[in-house]
Design a protein around this motif. Structure first.
Motif, mmCIF file in Angstrom:
data_model
loop_
_atom_site.group_PDB
_atom_site.id
_atom_site.type_symbol
_atom_site.label_atom_id
_atom_site.label_comp_id
_atom_site.label_asym_id
_atom_site.label_seq_id
_atom_site.Cartn_x
_atom_site.Cartn_y
_atom_site.Cartn_z
ATOM 1 N N ALA A 423 0.773 -1.078 0.231
ATOM 2 C CA ALA A 423 -0.035 -0.100 0.134
ATOM 3 C C ALA A 423 0.736 1.510 -0.039
ATOM 4 N N LYS A 424 1.995 1.160 0.919
ATOM 5 C CA LYS A 424 2.731 2.492 0.693
ATOM 6 C C LYS A 424 3.550 2.897 -0.397
ATOM 7 N N ASN A 425 4.024 1.673 -1.105
ATOM 8 C CA ASN A 425 4.778 1.698 -2.382
ATOM 9 C C ASN A 425 3.569 1.751 -3.551
ATOM 10 N N GLY A 426 2.486 1.719 -3.596
ATOM 11 C CA GLY A 426 1.300 1.792 -4.552
ATOM 12 C C GLY A 426 1.221 0.731 -5.400
ATOM 13 N N HIS A 427 1.693 -0.545 -4.998
ATOM 14 C CA HIS A 427 1.758 -1.688 -5.709
ATOM 15 C C HIS A 427 0.357 -2.390 -5.758
ATOM 16 N N GLU A 428 -0.523 -1.805 -6.884
ATOM 17 C CA GLU A 428 -2.020 -2.288 -6.817
ATOM 18 C C GLU A 428 -2.211 -3.601 -6.977
ATOM 19 N N LEU A 454 -4.724 1.801 4.493
ATOM 20 C CA LEU A 454 -5.601 2.605 4.023
ATOM 21 C C LEU A 454 -4.917 4.057 4.396
ATOM 22 N N SER A 455 -4.485 4.421 5.271
ATOM 23 C CA SER A 455 -3.785 5.577 5.792
ATOM 24 C C SER A 455 -2.725 6.107 4.640
ATOM 25 N N LEU A 456 -1.840 4.997 4.331
ATOM 26 C CA LEU A 456 -0.854 5.259 3.401
ATOM 27 C C LEU A 456 -1.172 5.600 2.096
ATOM 28 N N ALA A 457 -2.081 4.719 1.634
ATOM 29 C CA ALA A 457 -2.677 4.886 0.319
ATOM 30 C C ALA A 457 -3.372 6.232 0.305
ATOM 31 N N ALA A 458 -3.917 6.630 1.359
ATOM 32 C CA ALA A 458 -4.923 8.012 1.132
ATOM 33 C C ALA A 458 -3.701 9.042 1.050
ATOM 34 N N GLU A 459 -2.839 8.850 2.089
ATOM 35 C CA GLU A 459 -1.766 10.036 2.112
ATOM 36 C C GLU A 459 -1.137 10.237 0.852
ATOM 37 N N ASN A 460 -0.834 9.087 0.299
ATOM 38 C CA ASN A 460 -0.174 8.946 -1.287
ATOM 39 C C ASN A 460 -1.120 9.322 -2.324
ATOM 40 N N GLY A 461 -2.387 9.632 -2.007
ATOM 41 C CA GLY A 461 -3.305 9.877 -3.174
ATOM 42 C C GLY A 461 -3.592 8.415 -4.108
ATOM 43 N N VAL A 465 -5.555 1.983 -4.997
ATOM 44 C CA VAL A 465 -5.371 1.023 -3.690
ATOM 45 C C VAL A 465 -6.328 1.405 -2.663
ATOM 46 N N VAL A 466 -6.624 2.630 -2.578
ATOM 47 C CA VAL A 466 -7.908 2.958 -1.573
ATOM 48 C C VAL A 466 -9.230 2.324 -2.218
ATOM 49 N N LYS A 467 -9.573 2.417 -3.352
ATOM 50 C CA LYS A 467 -10.534 1.622 -3.850
ATOM 51 C C LYS A 467 -10.661 0.240 -3.469
ATOM 52 N N LEU A 468 -9.531 -0.540 -3.688
ATOM 53 C CA LEU A 468 -9.389 -1.872 -3.163
ATOM 54 C C LEU A 468 -9.466 -2.005 -1.731
ATOM 55 N N LEU A 469 -8.757 -1.483 -0.936
ATOM 56 C CA LEU A 469 -9.111 -1.516 0.575
ATOM 57 C C LEU A 469 -10.539 -1.246 1.110
ATOM 58 N N VAL A 500 -10.432 11.732 -1.434
ATOM 59 C CA VAL A 500 -11.475 12.175 -0.625
ATOM 60 C C VAL A 500 -12.960 11.968 -0.832
ATOM 61 N N LYS A 501 -13.156 11.880 -2.417
ATOM 62 C CA LYS A 501 -14.522 11.564 -2.917
ATOM 63 C C LYS A 501 -14.838 10.084 -2.534
ATOM 64 N N LEU A 502 -13.731 9.070 -2.803
ATOM 65 C CA LEU A 502 -14.052 7.775 -2.433
ATOM 66 C C LEU A 502 -14.249 7.775 -0.979
ATOM 67 N N LEU A 503 -13.508 8.325 -0.027
ATOM 68 C CA LEU A 503 -13.770 8.170 1.368
ATOM 69 C C LEU A 503 -15.208 8.566 1.852
ATOM 70 N N LEU A 504 -15.738 9.809 1.260
ATOM 71 C CA LEU A 504 -17.064 10.320 1.374
ATOM 72 C C LEU A 504 -18.163 9.537 1.110
ATOM 73 N N THR A 505 -17.773 8.531 0.382
ATOM 74 C CA THR A 505 -19.096 7.651 -0.362
ATOM 75 C C THR A 505 -19.172 6.617 0.757
ATOM 76 N N LYS A 506 -18.350 6.325 1.753
ATOM 77 C CA LYS A 506 -18.473 5.320 2.776
ATOM 78 C C LYS A 506 -19.280 5.613 4.120
ATOM 79 N N ASP A 507 -20.159 4.751 4.419
ATOM 80 C CA ASP A 507 -20.872 5.061 5.512
ATOM 81 C C ASP A 507 -19.937 5.042 7.022
ATOM 82 N N GLY A 508 -20.174 5.961 7.822
ATOM 83 C CA GLY A 508 -19.384 5.997 9.092
ATOM 84 C C GLY A 508 -18.123 6.810 9.009
ATOM 85 N N VAL A 509 -17.863 7.171 7.992
ATOM 86 C CA VAL A 509 -16.670 8.012 7.804
ATOM 87 C C VAL A 509 -16.852 9.439 8.583
#
Length: 550
Positions: A423-428, A454-461, A465-469, A500-509
């Motif tokens: 996740a840190k290195n973006g290896h989807e 998830l935090s690492l992928a979000a920080e790197n944009g 990877v965020v979508k997969l997680l 940000v858009k992806l995260l905002l679609t999730k319930d409970g964020v």
């Protein structure tokens, strides 16, 4: 006096030594070329197996009417083996090979197995006699005569004598001996088994290739097949290194020992790891002619122009089947012989560590497919899966995940797992593979409690990877790192609008989570002037603590 000079050997020729009859101090010989098998007019020859001893050459013999300086052991062996009444034809490596010619040495070493196997007999000369060695040798000769009297052929072409029958015959021979005399027999045998011959590596192929062999010490000789049974008859336990040598001597014992089951190169290296050689390359070269898996291959050959480290690497390449690779690797580690033997029992694992450190993907893939490899072995505190995930080697990760027992949540010194690294290195592709494996820890953090995958992928944009997680149940969308930042806060801070858009679609964020400094996602977006993210957050009612506080 003219000094003897070797003439160049042609093709596959080899030299034989005619030891002229006599009993004087002067030893006269003739050296001549022959072929394998020798022509009939040459007569049967015996191949000598002995130890060179000191490299100094204080003795002199005559060869083809020219003088040659030889070692003391060579001189004594010739003296003991010389017949008074007739000439004798011998093959002796120290004399029949030009030892100063590296090319000839390599060529002759390659056919030494044939030289010993084609010999009428192999004479194993253990050195000069002592009182106790003469004593035990004479009693072994009595056993030979008694077996012959009873019509028992106990030789390489003879049948096995049952242990009880052999014990019965031997007991009759030593029945009248006192305890002290029986002890002397044991001492004499131990003295012979501790001779330098049993320590030298070249004797292995000399004994193993022999069709018939005799043990000679001083002026006495006995059948090697009977000699090999003497520890049993005397109730004496040979040294661990000595016992397998007795097992490979010609005779019925050879056919029911480990030799008949698996005499491959690995087994030879393991059993004879304590052998000695003047040239350390011979620790390997001496085994090639008798190892079941090297006899018919051209991959390993004696070549004294090669450095020891290259010889060791070539041997490892053979043992671990590097030839299966499209492009076998060049030497990528520098092991000496002690290190090689020290790693022998876990060879594939130790080489795997080196391959991982050098990022040889094809070789790693080859090695982890082996049954003798620990797929969780560590190199520089990384397992193969950690290394492959960090570097994005999808094919290696996929292969590892098919192996039972792979630790999908293994951690390095910093507490990072394969999923964290991917996740840190973006290896989807690697993240996707890891997420298909049951038991993966979705919310693991390193030792310092920093980022989750998830935090690492979000920080790197990293949108993919965020979508997969986010597709995985159980992922903590509001996990906080050591600064109190959540994935949403990190994405907002760094201006990653797609994440940000992806995260905002999730319930409970938690759109108003606070970091340790009390700042919210909108606060960070405002501070860093991420206009699109500000609009997204305000649209859903996010708060900006910095504005409210003012």
């Amino acid at each position: 006096m003219t000094k003897f000079k070797y003439e160049h050997l042609k093709g596959s020729a080899f030299r034989l030594l005619r030891l002229l009859k006599g009993d004087s101090d002067s030893i006269q010989c003739e050296l001549f070329e022959s072929e394998l098998p020798p022509p009939e007019d040459v007569g049967d020859y015996a191949a000598l197996s002995y130890t060179w001893g000191s490299q100094s050459r204080p003795c002199e013999i005559m060869i083809n009417r020219s003088g040659m300086e030889v070692t003391k052991n060579a001189y004594l062996a010739l003296r003991d083996l010389r017949c008074k009444e007739k000439d004798r034809i011998l093959w002796i490596d120290a004399l029949c090979i030009d030892q100063n010619n590296k090319e000839e040495r390599g060529q002759q070493v390659q056919q030494m197995g044939s030289i010993y196997s084609k010999a009428e007999r192999v004479i194993i000369w253990l050195g000069e006699a002592t009182y106790d060695t003469d004593y035990v040798m004479r009693h072994i000769q009595q056993l030979e005569k008694q077996l012959e009297t009873e019509g028992i052929k106990y030789a390489s072409n003879g049948s096995e004598v049952p242990d009880k029958q052999l014990e019965k015959i031997w007991s009759a021979i030593v029945r009248s001996l006192s305890d002290a005399q029986k002890d002397l027999l044991v001492e004499g045998l131990q003295s012979l088994l501790h001779r330098n011959w049993f320590k030298r590596v070249w004797i292995l192929q000399e004994a193993a290739n022999a069709q018939i062999a005799e043990i000679a010490c001083g002026g006495n000789s006995v059948s090697a097949s009977i000699f090999a049974r003497m520890p049993f008859l005397l109730g004496s336990t040979p040294d661990p290194h000595c016992e397998p040598i007795l097992n490979i001597m010609p005779g019925p014992l050879r056919d029911r020992s480990w030799w008949a089951e698996k005499p491959d190169l690995y087994t030879m290296l393991d059993k004879f790891r304590n052998s000695e050689a003047t040239d350390p390359r011979d620790q390997i070269y001496a085994l090639l002619g008798i190892s079941s898996d090297t006899c018919d291959t051209g991959f390993l050959k004696a070549d004294y122009r090669k450095e020891l480290k290259d010889v060791i690497f070539d041997t490892i390449s053979f043992l671990l089947d590097f030839n299966e690779l499209d492009s076998p690797p060049c030497r990528f580690f520098d092991w000496g012989f002690p290190e090689f033997l020290g790693n022998l029992n876990s060879l594939a694992n130790e080489v795997l560590k080196c391959a991982i450190s050098k990022e040889y993907v094809a070789l790693v893939k080859l090695l982890i497919a082996r049954d003798d490899v620990d797929i969780n072995v560590r190199a520089s505190d990384q397992t193969p899966l950690l290394w492959a995930a960090e570097n994005g080697h999808e094919a290696v990760v996929e292969l590892l995940l098919t192996k039972d027992g792979v630790d999908i949540n293994s951690k390095d010194n910093a507490g990072r797992t394969p999923l964290l690294w991917a996740a840190k290195n973006g290896h989807e592709a690697v993240v996707k593979l890891l997420l298909t494996k049951g038991g993966v820890n979705l919310n693991t953090k390193d030792k310092l409690g920093r980022r989750t995958p998830l935090s690492l992928a979000a920080e790197n944009g990293d949108e993919a990877v965020v979508k997969l997680l986010l597709t995985k149940n159980g992922v903590d969308i509001n996990s906080k790192d050591y600064t109190g930042r959540t994935p949403l806060l990190l994405a907002a801070e760094n201006g990653h609008k797609a994440v940000v858009k992806l995260l905002l679609t999730k319930d409970g964020v938690d759109i108003n989570s606070k970091d340790n400094a009390g700042r919210m996602p909108l606060s960070w977006a405002v501070e860093n002037r991420h206009v699109v993210i500000i609009k997204l957050l305000r649209k859903i009612g996010a708060r900006d603590m910095s504005v409210e506080d003012s």
